[in-house]
Design a protein around this motif. Structure first.
Motif, mmCIF file in Angstrom:
data_model
loop_
_atom_site.group_PDB
_atom_site.id
_atom_site.type_symbol
_atom_site.label_atom_id
_atom_site.label_comp_id
_atom_site.label_asym_id
_atom_site.label_seq_id
_atom_site.Cartn_x
_atom_site.Cartn_y
_atom_site.Cartn_z
ATOM 1 N N ILE A 12 0.797 -1.232 0.000
ATOM 2 C CA ILE A 12 0.000 0.000 0.000
ATOM 3 C C ILE A 12 0.828 1.280 0.000
ATOM 4 O O ILE A 12 0.275 2.370 -0.083
ATOM 5 N N MET A 13 2.146 1.164 0.081
ATOM 6 C CA MET A 13 2.988 2.373 0.163
ATOM 7 C C MET A 13 3.004 3.130 -1.159
ATOM 8 O O MET A 13 2.800 2.556 -2.225
ATOM 9 N N GLN A 14 3.271 4.434 -1.044
ATOM 10 C CA GLN A 14 3.475 5.275 -2.218
ATOM 11 C C GLN A 14 4.921 5.098 -2.659
ATOM 12 O O GLN A 14 5.839 5.197 -1.838
ATOM 13 N N THR A 15 5.139 4.852 -3.935
ATOM 14 C CA THR A 15 6.502 4.677 -4.419
ATOM 15 C C THR A 15 6.972 5.851 -5.283
ATOM 16 O O THR A 15 8.146 5.937 -5.609
ATOM 17 N N ASN A 16 6.059 6.741 -5.633
ATOM 18 C CA ASN A 16 6.427 7.941 -6.384
ATOM 19 C C ASN A 16 6.858 8.998 -5.367
ATOM 20 O O ASN A 16 6.050 9.787 -4.899
ATOM 21 N N LEU A 17 8.143 8.972 -5.023
ATOM 22 C CA LEU A 17 8.648 9.811 -3.947
ATOM 23 C C LEU A 17 9.006 11.209 -4.432
ATOM 24 O O LEU A 17 9.585 11.375 -5.499
ATOM 25 N N VAL A 18 8.669 12.187 -3.620
ATOM 26 C CA VAL A 18 8.988 13.572 -3.921
ATOM 27 C C VAL A 18 10.130 13.965 -2.983
ATOM 28 O O VAL A 18 9.955 13.993 -1.768
ATOM 29 N N THR A 19 11.302 14.232 -3.574
ATOM 30 C CA THR A 19 12.492 14.504 -2.772
ATOM 31 C C THR A 19 13.072 15.878 -3.082
ATOM 32 O O THR A 19 12.862 16.424 -4.178
ATOM 33 N N VAL A 20 13.781 16.398 -2.088
ATOM 34 C CA VAL A 20 14.497 17.667 -2.243
ATOM 35 C C VAL A 20 15.863 17.517 -1.582
ATOM 36 O O VAL A 20 16.071 16.610 -0.775
ATOM 37 N N SER A 21 16.766 18.413 -1.907
ATOM 38 C CA SER A 21 18.076 18.432 -1.253
ATOM 39 C C SER A 21 17.957 19.242 0.038
ATOM 40 O O SER A 21 17.013 20.021 0.202
#
Length: 122
Positions: A12-21
């Motif tokens: 059920i986890m979200q795999t489209n991760l939104v990342t920043v530095s």
């Protein structure tokens, strides 16, 4: 047995991760949250190693409420550092227990030290 004990986070986890530095401005982080329709950005280093997370609420309570300049304040200044993580094999029941016990609404998911997802209560 219940669905929560039989279901793993990986299902059920979200795999489209939104990342920043770490040095991404809060303005840019908030803009990215809006564009991606998410309430959390994961703060990662050059090797994509998880360093922390920033939520929309943190931007409001730790920056906006204190009149900080969102273009000059960076993610690493307000992020939750080294957040607790779970594994893809963790049961949903165990995850809910952790979230309830610690008051977390979001938990990053790591496998073999690599960020692979995030789970959240919405």
């Amino acid at each position: 047995m219940t669905i929560a004990t039989e279901t793993n986070v990986s299902q059920i986890m979200q795999t489209n991760l939104v990342t920043v530095s770490p040095k991404t401005s809060l303005f840019e982080a908030a803009k990215l949250m809006d564009e991606e329709n998410v309430g959390t950005v994961l703060v990662v280093n050059e090797e994509k190693k998880l360093l922390g997370l920033v939520t929309d609420r943190q931007i409001v309570t730790r920056a906006v409420a204190h009149k900080r300049d969102l273009s000059a304040t960076t993610a690493d200044e307000i992020m939750t550092k080294w957040p607790m993580t779970i594994f893809p094999e963790t049961s949903c029941k165990e995850t809910l227990d952790i979230m309830g016990d610690y008051g977390y609404r979001r938990l990053p998911v790591e496998k073999n030290g690599k960020l692979v997802g995030i789970i959240s209560i919405s």
